[in-house]
Design a protein around this motif. Structure first.
Motif, PDB file in Angstrom:
ATOM      1  N   PHE A  28       1.000  -1.240  -0.065  1.00  0.00           N
ATOM      2  CA  PHE A  28      -0.002  -0.127  -0.133  1.00  0.00           C
ATOM      3  C   PHE A  28       0.957   1.207  -0.011  1.00  0.00           C
ATOM      4  CE2 PHE A  28      -1.734   3.690   2.156  1.00  0.00           C
ATOM      5  CZ  PHE A  28      -3.110   3.660   1.773  1.00  0.00           C
ATOM      6  N   VAL A  29       0.550   2.207  -1.064  1.00  0.00           N
ATOM      7  CA  VAL A  29       1.450   3.229  -0.912  1.00  0.00           C
ATOM      8  C   VAL A  29       0.512   4.646  -1.136  1.00  0.00           C
ATOM      9  CG1 VAL A  29       3.168   4.636  -1.999  1.00  0.00           C
ATOM     10  CG2 VAL A  29       3.399   2.087  -1.879  1.00  0.00           C
ATOM     11  N   ALA A  30       0.663   5.388  -0.354  1.00  0.00           N
ATOM     12  CA  ALA A  30      -0.055   6.834  -0.468  1.00  0.00           C
ATOM     13  C   ALA A  30       1.004   7.783  -0.230  1.00  0.00           C
ATOM     14  CB  ALA A  30      -1.183   7.160   0.610  1.00  0.00           C
ATOM     15  N   PRO A  31       0.271   9.258  -0.835  1.00  0.00           N
ATOM     16  CA  PRO A  31       1.389  10.398  -0.840  1.00  0.00           C
ATOM     17  C   PRO A  31       2.385  10.446   0.408  1.00  0.00           C
ATOM     18  CG  PRO A  31      -0.664  10.955  -1.649  1.00  0.00           C
ATOM     19  CD  PRO A  31      -0.988   9.474  -1.063  1.00  0.00           C
ATOM     20  N   LEU A  32       1.647  10.226   1.800  1.00  0.00           N
ATOM     21  CA  LEU A  32       2.278  10.436   2.958  1.00  0.00           C
ATOM     22  C   LEU A  32       2.503   8.991   3.790  1.00  0.00           C
ATOM     23  CD1 LEU A  32       0.295  13.790   3.956  1.00  0.00           C
ATOM     24  CD2 LEU A  32       2.851  13.646   2.801  1.00  0.00           C
ATOM     25  N   VAL A  33       1.975   7.813   3.281  1.00  0.00           N
ATOM     26  CA  VAL A  33       2.284   6.824   3.919  1.00  0.00           C
ATOM     27  C   VAL A  33       2.627   5.844   3.329  1.00  0.00           C
ATOM     28  CG1 VAL A  33       0.718   5.156   5.383  1.00  0.00           C
ATOM     29  CG2 VAL A  33       0.083   7.516   5.468  1.00  0.00           C
ATOM     30  N   GLY A  34       3.319   4.837   3.650  1.00  0.00           N
ATOM     31  CA  GLY A  34       3.658   3.618   3.177  1.00  0.00           C
ATOM     32  C   GLY A  34       5.035   3.616   2.567  1.00  0.00           C
ATOM     33  N   ARG A  93       4.311   8.474  -6.458  1.00  0.00           N
ATOM     34  CA  ARG A  93       5.566   8.833  -6.017  1.00  0.00           C
ATOM     35  C   ARG A  93       6.553   7.966  -6.220  1.00  0.00           C
ATOM     36  NH1 ARG A  93       6.786   7.469  -0.458  1.00  0.00           N
ATOM     37  NH2 ARG A  93       4.951   6.424   0.566  1.00  0.00           N
ATOM     38  N   ARG A  94       6.241   6.845  -6.446  1.00  0.00           N
ATOM     39  CA  ARG A  94       7.560   5.931  -6.732  1.00  0.00           C
ATOM     40  C   ARG A  94       7.834   6.045  -8.104  1.00  0.00           C
ATOM     41  NH1 ARG A  94       4.413   0.597  -5.509  1.00  0.00           N
ATOM     42  NH2 ARG A  94       3.080   2.127  -6.737  1.00  0.00           N
ATOM     43  N   MET A  95       7.154   6.283  -9.246  1.00  0.00           N
ATOM     44  CA  MET A  95       7.581   6.275 -10.477  1.00  0.00           C
ATOM     45  C   MET A  95       8.406   7.296 -10.886  1.00  0.00           C
ATOM     46  SD  MET A  95       3.813   4.805 -11.873  1.00  0.00           S
ATOM     47  CE  MET A  95       4.239   4.547 -13.664  1.00  0.00           C
ATOM     48  N   GLY A  96       9.205   7.135 -12.039  1.00  0.00           N
ATOM     49  CA  GLY A  96      10.013   8.001 -12.524  1.00  0.00           C
ATOM     50  C   GLY A  96      11.496   8.067 -11.762  1.00  0.00           C
ATOM     51  N   ASN A  97      12.089   9.212 -11.871  1.00  0.00           N
ATOM     52  CA  ASN A  97      13.294   9.336 -10.925  1.00  0.00           C
ATOM     53  C   ASN A  97      13.347  10.657 -10.358  1.00  0.00           C
ATOM     54  OD1 ASN A  97      13.676  10.906 -13.416  1.00  0.00           O
ATOM     55  ND2 ASN A  97      15.789  10.409 -13.491  1.00  0.00           N
ATOM     56  N   THR A  98      12.374  11.112 -10.005  1.00  0.00           N
ATOM     57  CA  THR A  98      12.288  12.597  -9.303  1.00  0.00           C
ATOM     58  C   THR A  98      12.017  12.319  -7.796  1.00  0.00           C
ATOM     59  OG1 THR A  98       9.871  12.668  -9.745  1.00  0.00           O
ATOM     60  CG2 THR A  98      11.186  13.054 -11.567  1.00  0.00           C
ATOM     61  N   ASP A  99      12.363  11.348  -7.312  1.00  0.00           N
ATOM     62  CA  ASP A  99      11.937  11.178  -5.778  1.00  0.00           C
ATOM     63  C   ASP A  99      10.597  11.730  -5.404  1.00  0.00           C
ATOM     64  OD1 ASP A  99      12.570  10.668  -3.275  1.00  0.00           O
ATOM     65  OD2 ASP A  99      13.690  12.376  -2.752  1.00  0.00           O
ATOM     66  N   GLY A 100       9.495  11.317  -6.267  1.00  0.00           N
ATOM     67  CA  GLY A 100       8.196  11.507  -6.102  1.00  0.00           C
ATOM     68  C   GLY A 100       7.608  12.841  -6.365  1.00  0.00           C
TER      69      GLY A 100
END
Length: 422
Positions: free
Chosen positions: A80-86, A380-387
């Motif tokens: 589970f991944v949310a903007p501020l959790v996970g 936020r996990r995708m790409g290479n921009t640290d979210g």
């Protein structure tokens, strides 16, 4: 090919009387040969709807909250991944959500999931949008705390939020991303998504250090001493509201969106922008029409000759009159001088791959654009921009100075966790 073009970044300089001049960067897209790809139906939609319906006792819940249902539906490798959790694993998410009784707390609760659509790269992943609403008339228990209803009862409306589910080939849910706001100006939660937003909207907010960026927390204090520009007017902070009599046909709205983007969002054709036009993103204050049109353009294509920009899932909003949503993704390699603001950066050879970002355009009855949103990260996990999205993600990927320090874009809790190496 899904469509390629040049992405340009618009630096917007603001200066108040006697105040330090600030530069605000807003990511805008200028393309040639624009192709607007509509959403693609997903074979995973039935799986997603079945998951959301498990144990449902309201019109539409966020998801199952019964421990047995979750144990059965979730894959052992679930995340589970949310903007501020996970990320949270299967055991952690069951512990966090089991027992959440929305039927008692908000009997009219409705997650309003819509716009189900296939992921362009993963056939087992499906995207959707939710717009939570509900009125609290009973106690809401979450994570060991109970929020009692107010008198009179409070109705909460969350902003539109990006959600995705990924299933295994056998049908178990292996990944859930949720709670990513795609317009912080909508709703009554102060721009927060997920359960954090629901609690905020009900007047039972969690500590700001957990839910708000450091910049958001510091800005009111800095305004007192004149270190940052004054806040935008209240009317600019809310998205444009049009009545049903202003509604345009869907095909016309898609045409208007394409024309707007081709004109560099109206900067080459100001007549496309209404006098009340605003531009907004997840960071900083919204901009009015005059500030937007006064902006200079920086050509990212010059610094990244292989730059590509894709427009996906172009769709008319079923809730906001004359609003068109779309997903963008950018990729490019910094192989030539790149000018941002007043500084020209020598080629770094580094690659920029943005996460999927959501944007929108809204039009009045005459077809003039009254609002643009941009830069809302959907995973936020995708790409290479640290979210990070927009100019912040670009600078992070290329290791260039950011318009504001990176730590200010994180919550104090996130900053502390990074200091501790967590």
């Amino acid at each position: 090919q899904r469509g390629a073009g040049a992405k340009r970044i618009c630096p917007l300089r603001r200066a108040g009387c006697g105040r330090r001049s600030e530069t605000m960067f807003c990511p805008l897209i200028a393309t040639t040969g624009l192709v607007m790809h509509p959403p693609v139906p997903s074979p995973m939609e039935a799986n997603a709807r079945a998951y959301f319906a498990l144990g449902n006792q309201v019109k539409q819940q966020l998801g199952p909250t019964d421990a047995h249902d979750l144990e059965t539906a979730l894959d052992p490798a679930f995340e589970f991944v949310a903007p501020l959790v996970g990320p949270l694993d299967k055991k952690a998410i069951i512990a966090a959500t089991a027992g959440l009784d929305l039927a008692t707390a908000l009997p009219d609760f409705d997650a309003r999931y819509h716009d189900f659509r296939a992921d362009p790269d993963d056939p087992n992943r499906i995207w959707m949008t939710m717009r939570v609403c509900g009125t609290q008339t009973g106690p809401l228990t979450f994570a060991g705390t109970t929020a009692e209803p107010s008198v009179p009862p409070i109705r909460v409306e969350s902003p539109p939020e990006a959600v995705s589910l990924r299933f295994t080939n056998s049908g178990s849910l292996v990944e859930l991303t949720t709670g990513y706001p795609i317009d912080k100006g909508c709703g009554t939660t102060g721009g927060l998504g997920g359960i954090f937003g629901i609690l905020e909207g009900l007047g039972k907010p969690l500590p700001a250090a957990l839910t708000r960026s450091t910049a958001e927390i510091l800005t009111p204090l800095l305004r007192v001493v004149g270190s940052v520009p004054p806040a935008a007017s209240a009317s600019m902070l809310r998205p444009p509201k049009l009545d049903a009599s202003s509604r345009l046909p869907d095909d016309r709205l898609i045409e208007l969106t394409a024309a707007l983007i081709d004109s560099k969002f109206g900067t080459e054709a100001p007549a496309l922008l209404a006098p009340s036009f605003t531009f907004s993103g997840p960071v900083g204050e919204p901009l009015d029409r005059s500030s937007f049109l006064a902006a200079g353009w920086i050509d990212l294509q010059a610094g990244m000759p292989d730059l590509q920009q894709h427009y996906l899932d172009v769709r008319v909003c079923p809730y906001d009159v004359n609003r068109v949503w779309y997903t963008t993704s950018s990729r490019g390699t910094h192989t030539a001088p790149l000018t941002l603001g007043t500084v020209t950066h020598a080629p770094t050879g580094r690659r920029w791959e943005s996460p999927p970002e959501c944007g929108s355009a809204t039009f009045d009855a005459e077809g003039r654009c009254v609002g643009v949103t941009s830069g809302y990260v959907m995973d936020r996990r995708m790409g290479n921009t640290d979210g990070l999205g927009g100019i912040y993600g670009l600078c992070n990927a290329l290791e260039l100075p950011m318009p504001i320090p990176k730590w200010q874009l994180r919550t104090p809790v996130q900053n502390l966790a990074r200091v501790r190496g967590e």
